[in-house]
Design a protein around this motif. Structure first.
Motif, PDB file in Angstrom:
ATOM      1  N   UNK A   1       0.817  -1.218   0.000  1.00  0.00           N
ATOM      2  CA  UNK A   1       0.000   0.000   0.000  1.00  0.00           C
ATOM      3  C   UNK A   1       0.851   1.269   0.000  1.00  0.00           C
ATOM      4  N   UNK A   2       2.184   1.105  -0.031  1.00  0.00           N
ATOM      5  CA  UNK A   2       3.064   2.256  -0.086  1.00  0.00           C
ATOM      6  C   UNK A   2       3.537   2.770   1.258  1.00  0.00           C
ATOM      7  N   UNK A   3       3.263   2.003   2.331  1.00  0.00           N
ATOM      8  CA  UNK A   3       3.686   2.420   3.668  1.00  0.00           C
ATOM      9  C   UNK A   3       4.876   1.586   4.117  1.00  0.00           C
ATOM     10  N   UNK A   4       5.947   2.272   4.532  1.00  0.00           N
ATOM     11  CA  UNK A   4       7.159   1.573   4.983  1.00  0.00           C
ATOM     12  C   UNK A   4       7.192   1.670   6.512  1.00  0.00           C
ATOM     13  N   UNK A   5       6.673   0.616   7.182  1.00  0.00           N
ATOM     14  CA  UNK A   5       6.525   0.650   8.636  1.00  0.00           C
ATOM     15  C   UNK A   5       7.140  -0.604   9.254  1.00  0.00           C
ATOM     16  N   UNK A   6       8.442  -0.591   9.522  1.00  0.00           N
ATOM     17  CA  UNK A   6       9.045  -1.752  10.187  1.00  0.00           C
ATOM     18  C   UNK A   6       8.405  -1.951  11.560  1.00  0.00           C
ATOM     19  N   UNK A   7       8.045  -3.190  11.861  1.00  0.00           N
ATOM     20  CA  UNK A   7       7.362  -3.478  13.120  1.00  0.00           C
ATOM     21  C   UNK A   7       8.218  -4.398  13.982  1.00  0.00           C
ATOM     22  N   UNK A   8       8.237  -4.111  15.254  1.00  0.00           N
ATOM     23  CA  UNK A   8       9.016  -4.938  16.179  1.00  0.00           C
ATOM     24  C   UNK A   8       8.296  -6.256  16.415  1.00  0.00           C
ATOM     25  N   UNK A   9       9.028  -7.357  16.258  1.00  0.00           N
ATOM     26  CA  UNK A   9       8.435  -8.670  16.416  1.00  0.00           C
ATOM     27  C   UNK A   9       8.819  -9.340  17.717  1.00  0.00           C
ATOM     28  N   UNK A  10       8.345 -10.556  17.881  1.00  0.00           N
ATOM     29  CA  UNK A  10       8.678 -11.382  19.031  1.00  0.00           C
ATOM     30  C   UNK A  10       9.719 -12.407  18.611  1.00  0.00           C
ATOM     31  N   UNK A  11      10.861 -12.441  19.292  1.00  0.00           N
ATOM     32  CA  UNK A  11      11.868 -13.460  19.022  1.00  0.00           C
ATOM     33  C   UNK A  11      11.434 -14.752  19.695  1.00  0.00           C
ATOM     34  N   UNK A  12      11.457 -15.848  18.957  1.00  0.00           N
ATOM     35  CA  UNK A  12      10.916 -17.103  19.463  1.00  0.00           C
ATOM     36  C   UNK A  12      11.932 -17.946  20.218  1.00  0.00           C
ATOM     37  N   UNK A  13      13.213 -17.736  19.986  1.00  0.00           N
ATOM     38  CA  UNK A  13      14.233 -18.491  20.698  1.00  0.00           C
ATOM     39  C   UNK A  13      14.057 -18.315  22.209  1.00  0.00           C
ATOM     40  N   UNK A  14      13.923 -19.432  22.918  1.00  0.00           N
ATOM     41  CA  UNK A  14      13.779 -19.381  24.362  1.00  0.00           C
ATOM     42  C   UNK A  14      12.372 -19.137  24.863  1.00  0.00           C
ATOM     43  N   UNK A  15      11.440 -18.806  23.949  1.00  0.00           N
ATOM     44  CA  UNK A  15      10.050 -18.602  24.364  1.00  0.00           C
ATOM     45  C   UNK A  15       9.378 -19.949  24.596  1.00  0.00           C
ATOM     46  N   UNK A  16       8.255 -19.912  25.334  1.00  0.00           N
ATOM     47  CA  UNK A  16       7.525 -21.133  25.663  1.00  0.00           C
ATOM     48  C   UNK A  16       6.353 -21.328  24.716  1.00  0.00           C
ATOM     49  N   UNK A  17       6.336 -22.486  24.082  1.00  0.00           N
ATOM     50  CA  UNK A  17       5.218 -22.891  23.230  1.00  0.00           C
ATOM     51  C   UNK A  17       4.377 -23.905  23.989  1.00  0.00           C
ATOM     52  N   UNK A  18       3.083 -23.639  24.091  1.00  0.00           N
ATOM     53  CA  UNK A  18       2.153 -24.580  24.707  1.00  0.00           C
ATOM     54  C   UNK A  18       1.325 -25.265  23.644  1.00  0.00           C
ATOM     55  N   UNK A  19       1.457 -26.573  23.530  1.00  0.00           N
ATOM     56  CA  UNK A  19       0.747 -27.352  22.523  1.00  0.00           C
ATOM     57  C   UNK A  19      -0.445 -28.038  23.188  1.00  0.00           C
ATOM     58  N   UNK A  20      -1.640 -27.703  22.732  1.00  0.00           N
ATOM     59  CA  UNK A  20      -2.857 -28.309  23.274  1.00  0.00           C
ATOM     60  C   UNK A  20      -3.285 -29.430  22.332  1.00  0.00           C
ATOM     61  N   UNK A  21      -3.068 -30.659  22.763  1.00  0.00           N
ATOM     62  CA  UNK A  21      -3.357 -31.830  21.942  1.00  0.00           C
ATOM     63  C   UNK A  21      -2.073 -32.396  21.391  1.00  0.00           C
ATOM     64  N   UNK A  22      -1.664 -33.543  21.895  1.00  0.00           N
ATOM     65  CA  UNK A  22      -0.337 -34.075  21.578  1.00  0.00           C
ATOM     66  C   UNK A  22      -0.441 -35.356  20.743  1.00  0.00           C
ATOM     67  N   UNK A  23      -1.362 -35.326  19.770  1.00  0.00           N
ATOM     68  CA  UNK A  23      -1.465 -36.440  18.834  1.00  0.00           C
ATOM     69  C   UNK A  23      -0.398 -36.349  17.758  1.00  0.00           C
ATOM     70  N   UNK A  24      -0.697 -36.885  16.575  1.00  0.00           N
ATOM     71  CA  UNK A  24       0.293 -36.899  15.506  1.00  0.00           C
ATOM     72  C   UNK A  24       0.755 -35.520  15.095  1.00  0.00           C
ATOM     73  N   UNK A  25      -0.197 -34.598  14.895  1.00  0.00           N
ATOM     74  CA  UNK A  25       0.165 -33.238  14.488  1.00  0.00           C
ATOM     75  C   UNK A  25       0.858 -32.512  15.625  1.00  0.00           C
ATOM     76  N   UNK A  26       0.283 -32.586  16.825  1.00  0.00           N
ATOM     77  CA  UNK A  26       0.887 -31.927  17.972  1.00  0.00           C
ATOM     78  C   UNK A  26       2.305 -32.398  18.226  1.00  0.00           C
ATOM     79  N   UNK A  27       2.532 -33.702  18.071  1.00  0.00           N
ATOM     80  CA  UNK A  27       3.873 -34.240  18.255  1.00  0.00           C
ATOM     81  C   UNK A  27       4.862 -33.681  17.256  1.00  0.00           C
TER      82      UNK A  27
END
Length: 301
Positions: A128-154
């Motif tokens: 759209x013509x807007x140059x807006x760098x956005x601060x993100x979340x670094x995932x290294x060391x963050x906690x991921x919670x997986x709800x449902x540990x079947x084939x896909x969750x695994x």
């Protein structure tokens, strides 16, 4: 038994041509993206119907007196039909598990990255013509919670560990052998920087991520759902996204599909949307269709 594939779209048609074999049972292929109110006319006198993602309400199926089996291409048949009502009418619903665990898990990780780094939002801005760098979340060391540990969750756990994330999981039933620590649901929601939904939809899990449970999530967490839209209280999710309690959601599934352009979720800047495509890889589609054909062969013998 007379069989029909009711909604073979342009994407699946060439895959079907690759996997069908000369000794397979005859299956009529109806080429369309999705069947609507014309469902009884499409099914006609067929006894077996293969369904990709067409809704099959009981009122329409009741007008198909010869139908005895529905082979749903995936695991989420409950999102498209009332399995209990169909069973009462003598119609068996067959689902297919495990055909695309890796494909769905990869899409889950892709949405996680897109949500963490505002990829889709910046893409829209630049176009759209807007140059807006956005601060993100670094995932290294963050906690991921997986709800449902079947084939896909695994598979999600395996990939996230490779990224250097701390992974915990909640499963509705006890499991002796799990790829990461199991915790209670409240602990997972409170501690997870990212929550991934990987549950099967049924009567017990419908609305699983309720208003109360969303309120227990870690403030500013990300939510990724590649399972089923009806697992989440949609209005509660919208409210949490508007308030910023949920920083960003990566969604591949919705209560009603296709999602309309004027839907509130489509209007929010902190939502990344995909078109129920997590399982759509050539490899997964070939496995899926081959297994569906094999089910038809088994039914007919």
């Amino acid at each position: 038994m007379k069989s029909i594939f009711i909604d073979c779209n342009d994407q699946l048609a060439p895959v079907w041509a690759k996997v069908i074999r000369p000794d397979d049972p005859a299956i009529t292929v109806h080429h369309t993206d999705r069947v609507g109110d014309e469902l009884p006319q499409v099914i006609g006198d067929n006894e077996i119907a293969l369904d990709d993602h067409s809704y099959m309400p009981t009122s329409l199926v009741a007008q198909c007196p010869r139908l005895k089996h529905i082979v749903f291409l995936g695991t989420g048949a409950a999102s498209y039909m009332n399995i209990a009502e169909l069973k009462e009418r003598g119609i068996a619903v067959h689902t297919i598990k495990g055909y695309g665990d890796t494909a769905v898990a990869e899409h889950t990780i892709a949405l996680m990255f897109a949500a963490a780094r505002d990829v889709a939002r910046m893409d829209r801005d630049v176009r759209a013509g807007a140059w807006t760098p956005r601060e993100g979340m670094q995932l290294l060391g963050k906690t991921l919670g997986v709800i449902g540990i079947g084939g896909i969750g695994g598979e999600v756990v395996r990939m996230a560990k490779g990224l250097g994330m701390n992974v915990i999981a909640y499963n509705r039933t006890p499991r002796a052998d799990t790829p990461c620590p199991l915790v209670d649901l409240d602990t997972l929601l409170a501690e997870s920087d990212v929550v991934s939904l990987n549950l099967v939809l049924n009567d017990e899990t419908r609305g699983f991520l309720s208003h109360e449970r969303i309120a227990r999530m870690k403030p500013g967490a990300l939510l990724v759902n590649t399972a089923r839209g009806a697992l989440v209280d949609e209005q509660a999710l919208i409210d949490a996204l508007k308030s910023g309690d949920i920083r960003h959601a990566g969604l591949d599934v919705f209560h009603n599909e296709p999602l309309k352009a004027d839907h509130p979720l489509a209007q929010l800047p902190n939502v990344t949307l995909t078109a129920h495509a997590a399982f759509r890889t050539a490899e997964a589609s070939m496995t899926l269709l081959r297994r569906a054909i094999d089910i038809v062969k088994t039914i007919g013998t």
